[in-house]
Write a protein that holds these residues in place. Sequence first.
Motif, PDB file in Angstrom:
ATOM      1  N   PHE A 268       0.874  -1.184  -0.040  1.00 34.02           N
ATOM      2  CA  PHE A 268      -0.065  -0.042   0.069  1.00 34.02           C
ATOM      3  C   PHE A 268       0.843   1.370   0.100  1.00 34.02           C
ATOM      4  O   PHE A 268       0.548   2.271  -0.592  1.00 34.02           O
ATOM      5  CB  PHE A 268      -0.820   0.121   1.297  1.00 34.02           C
ATOM      6  CG  PHE A 268      -2.254   0.793   1.059  1.00 34.02           C
ATOM      7  CD1 PHE A 268      -3.165   0.512   0.065  1.00 34.02           C
ATOM      8  CD2 PHE A 268      -2.311   1.866   1.995  1.00 34.02           C
ATOM      9  CE1 PHE A 268      -4.289   1.324  -0.066  1.00 34.02           C
ATOM     10  CE2 PHE A 268      -3.491   2.640   1.745  1.00 34.02           C
ATOM     11  CZ  PHE A 268      -4.541   2.393   0.797  1.00 34.02           C
ATOM     12  N   GLU A 269       1.998   1.134   0.763  1.00 34.00           N
ATOM     13  CA  GLU A 269       2.932   2.454   0.734  1.00 34.00           C
ATOM     14  C   GLU A 269       3.459   2.770  -0.620  1.00 34.00           C
ATOM     15  O   GLU A 269       3.829   3.893  -0.518  1.00 34.00           O
ATOM     16  CB  GLU A 269       4.011   2.069   1.824  1.00 34.00           C
ATOM     17  CG  GLU A 269       3.632   2.172   3.146  1.00 34.00           C
ATOM     18  CD  GLU A 269       2.742   0.444   3.634  1.00 34.00           C
ATOM     19  OE1 GLU A 269       3.104  -0.235   2.963  1.00 34.00           O
ATOM     20  OE2 GLU A 269       1.909   0.867   4.368  1.00 34.00           O
ATOM     21  N   THR A 270       3.999   1.809  -1.363  1.00 35.35           N
ATOM     22  CA  THR A 270       4.405   2.157  -2.610  1.00 35.35           C
ATOM     23  C   THR A 270       3.474   2.127  -3.742  1.00 35.35           C
ATOM     24  O   THR A 270       3.912   2.806  -4.930  1.00 35.35           O
ATOM     25  CB  THR A 270       5.628   1.311  -2.884  1.00 35.35           C
ATOM     26  OG1 THR A 270       5.048   0.074  -3.138  1.00 35.35           O
ATOM     27  CG2 THR A 270       6.650   1.305  -1.858  1.00 35.35           C
ATOM     28  N   ASP A 271       2.431   1.495  -3.738  1.00 35.39           N
ATOM     29  CA  ASP A 271       1.492   1.396  -4.897  1.00 35.39           C
ATOM     30  C   ASP A 271       0.388   2.292  -4.786  1.00 35.39           C
ATOM     31  O   ASP A 271      -0.287   2.485  -5.960  1.00 35.39           O
ATOM     32  CB  ASP A 271       0.957  -0.158  -4.906  1.00 35.39           C
ATOM     33  CG  ASP A 271       1.973  -1.310  -5.077  1.00 35.39           C
ATOM     34  OD1 ASP A 271       2.843  -0.953  -5.618  1.00 35.39           O
ATOM     35  OD2 ASP A 271       1.518  -2.536  -4.537  1.00 35.39           O
TER      36      ASP A 271
ATOM     37  N   LYS B 117      -1.463  12.109   5.429  1.00 40.77           N
ATOM     38  CA  LYS B 117      -1.226  13.709   5.420  1.00 40.77           C
ATOM     39  C   LYS B 117       0.052  13.655   4.431  1.00 40.77           C
ATOM     40  O   LYS B 117       0.189  14.772   3.891  1.00 40.77           O
ATOM     41  CB  LYS B 117      -0.665  14.146   6.838  1.00 40.77           C
ATOM     42  CG  LYS B 117      -0.280  15.575   6.801  1.00 40.77           C
ATOM     43  CD  LYS B 117       0.230  16.038   8.335  1.00 40.77           C
ATOM     44  CE  LYS B 117       0.316  17.241   8.471  1.00 40.77           C
ATOM     45  NZ  LYS B 117       1.432  17.836   8.169  1.00 40.77           N
ATOM     46  N   GLU B 118       1.058  12.834   4.334  1.00 38.18           N
ATOM     47  CA  GLU B 118       2.493  12.868   3.709  1.00 38.18           C
ATOM     48  C   GLU B 118       2.064  12.848   2.118  1.00 38.18           C
ATOM     49  O   GLU B 118       2.444  13.462   1.182  1.00 38.18           O
ATOM     50  CB  GLU B 118       3.244  11.899   4.029  1.00 38.18           C
ATOM     51  CG  GLU B 118       4.143  12.105   5.424  1.00 38.18           C
ATOM     52  CD  GLU B 118       3.301  11.821   6.594  1.00 38.18           C
ATOM     53  OE1 GLU B 118       2.528  10.795   6.430  1.00 38.18           O
ATOM     54  OE2 GLU B 118       3.117  12.314   7.414  1.00 38.18           O
ATOM     55  N   ASP B 119       0.845  11.742   1.920  1.00 37.81           N
ATOM     56  CA  ASP B 119       0.563  11.555   0.427  1.00 37.81           C
ATOM     57  C   ASP B 119      -0.099  12.891  -0.094  1.00 37.81           C
ATOM     58  O   ASP B 119      -0.039  13.308  -1.131  1.00 37.81           O
ATOM     59  CB  ASP B 119      -0.253  10.496   0.234  1.00 37.81           C
ATOM     60  CG  ASP B 119       0.508   9.203   0.345  1.00 37.81           C
ATOM     61  OD1 ASP B 119       1.533   9.125   0.496  1.00 37.81           O
ATOM     62  OD2 ASP B 119      -0.257   8.211   0.237  1.00 37.81           O
TER      63      ASP B 119
ATOM     64  N   GLU C  83       0.150  15.894   1.033  1.00 38.23           N
ATOM     65  CA  GLU C  83       1.076  16.967   0.902  1.00 38.23           C
ATOM     66  C   GLU C  83       1.963  16.870  -0.546  1.00 38.23           C
ATOM     67  O   GLU C  83       2.266  17.837  -1.264  1.00 38.23           O
ATOM     68  CB  GLU C  83       1.931  17.211   1.863  1.00 38.23           C
ATOM     69  CG  GLU C  83       1.262  17.639   3.208  1.00 38.23           C
ATOM     70  CD  GLU C  83       2.155  17.771   4.423  1.00 38.23           C
ATOM     71  OE1 GLU C  83       3.253  17.340   4.640  1.00 38.23           O
ATOM     72  OE2 GLU C  83       1.660  18.466   5.334  1.00 38.23           O
ATOM     73  N   PHE C  84       2.280  15.789  -0.708  1.00 38.82           N
ATOM     74  CA  PHE C  84       3.264  15.330  -1.958  1.00 38.82           C
ATOM     75  C   PHE C  84       2.237  15.568  -3.238  1.00 38.82           C
ATOM     76  O   PHE C  84       2.658  16.192  -4.134  1.00 38.82           O
ATOM     77  CB  PHE C  84       3.435  13.782  -2.174  1.00 38.82           C
ATOM     78  CG  PHE C  84       4.074  13.323  -3.202  1.00 38.82           C
ATOM     79  CD1 PHE C  84       5.260  13.668  -3.855  1.00 38.82           C
ATOM     80  CD2 PHE C  84       3.211  12.468  -3.957  1.00 38.82           C
ATOM     81  CE1 PHE C  84       5.749  13.452  -5.023  1.00 38.82           C
ATOM     82  CE2 PHE C  84       3.549  12.170  -5.471  1.00 38.82           C
ATOM     83  CZ  PHE C  84       4.919  12.295  -5.725  1.00 38.82           C
ATOM     84  N   PHE C  85       1.085  15.307  -3.287  1.00 36.03           N
ATOM     85  CA  PHE C  85      -0.048  15.259  -4.128  1.00 36.03           C
ATOM     86  C   PHE C  85      -0.188  16.634  -4.587  1.00 36.03           C
ATOM     87  O   PHE C  85      -0.185  17.117  -5.684  1.00 36.03           O
ATOM     88  CB  PHE C  85      -1.267  14.649  -3.791  1.00 36.03           C
ATOM     89  CG  PHE C  85      -2.392  14.751  -4.893  1.00 36.03           C
ATOM     90  CD1 PHE C  85      -2.489  14.009  -5.885  1.00 36.03           C
ATOM     91  CD2 PHE C  85      -3.434  15.406  -4.602  1.00 36.03           C
ATOM     92  CE1 PHE C  85      -3.382  14.132  -6.612  1.00 36.03           C
ATOM     93  CE2 PHE C  85      -4.512  15.743  -5.360  1.00 36.03           C
ATOM     94  CZ  PHE C  85      -4.526  14.775  -6.726  1.00 36.03           C
ATOM     95  N   CYS C  86      -0.588  17.261  -3.572  1.00 42.36           N
ATOM     96  CA  CYS C  86      -0.797  18.975  -3.665  1.00 42.36           C
ATOM     97  C   CYS C  86       0.563  19.643  -4.254  1.00 42.36           C
ATOM     98  O   CYS C  86       0.386  20.614  -5.008  1.00 42.36           O
ATOM     99  CB  CYS C  86      -1.369  19.615  -2.413  1.00 42.36           C
ATOM    100  SG  CYS C  86      -2.837  19.283  -1.883  1.00 42.36           S
ATOM    101  N   GLY C  87       1.548  19.444  -3.433  1.00 42.82           N
ATOM    102  CA  GLY C  87       2.741  20.019  -3.983  1.00 42.82           C
ATOM    103  C   GLY C  87       3.224  19.621  -5.505  1.00 42.82           C
ATOM    104  O   GLY C  87       3.602  20.701  -6.135  1.00 42.82           O
ATOM    105  N   SER C  88       2.990  18.835  -6.015  1.00 42.29           N
ATOM    106  CA  SER C  88       3.438  18.189  -7.318  1.00 42.29           C
ATOM    107  C   SER C  88       2.287  18.983  -8.293  1.00 42.29           C
ATOM    108  O   SER C  88       2.805  19.579  -9.332  1.00 42.29           O
ATOM    109  CB  SER C  88       3.156  16.889  -7.505  1.00 42.29           C
ATOM    110  OG  SER C  88       3.914  15.937  -6.638  1.00 42.29           O
TER     111      SER C  88
END
Length: 180
Positions: free
Chosen positions: A74-77, A85-87, A89-94
């Motif tokens: 689940f963490e990599t796929d 929260k980390e996902d 932030e990564f999503f919005c930042g991208s």
Amino acid sequence: MTVLSVYQTTAHRGTILTSPIYGEGAEMWLGDGYYFWQDKEFAMAWGFDKKCQEEGNIGKKFDVYTSELKFASFETDFIDTVFNKEDYEFFCGSIERFARNYSQRYGRKPTLEQFNNFTKDQKIWGTVKAIRFQDLPANDKKDFLHVKGFPYKKRIQIVVYDKLVIHNFKFYLQRKCSDL
């Protein structure tokens, strides 16, 4: 292994499907892929709101299918923009980095199609197999919003890029558009 039970809503095509519909085109929020609803109530609402209006809808009906999405890691796929929260932030930042660079270069905001082309060409999501994202229910007259003016429920969709994570796709129910 992580398993998610999901729903896919389609306009009735005159037959029962044996595999999910692949969504493609400029209006797809997260590019081409297999789109599923996490909750049955939103799968049903999508049928009445969107699939009943679709060109070529045979008999003015829609079908809902169930499926399981299985992820070995689940963490990599999986990018979970709803509960991680980390996902998120990564999503919005991208998205915001792309939009900022595009606006500086061309003097205007990019379209959804331009964003999706960029993410596909540049492999922004890497080898991720699916993304969970949300928007808000559109209006108060739906039964799933029990407090007027307060869209407290998350309307969650999952886009799947790798068909191999989709298992047990099967017919669930059919509704006539006139049943609303």
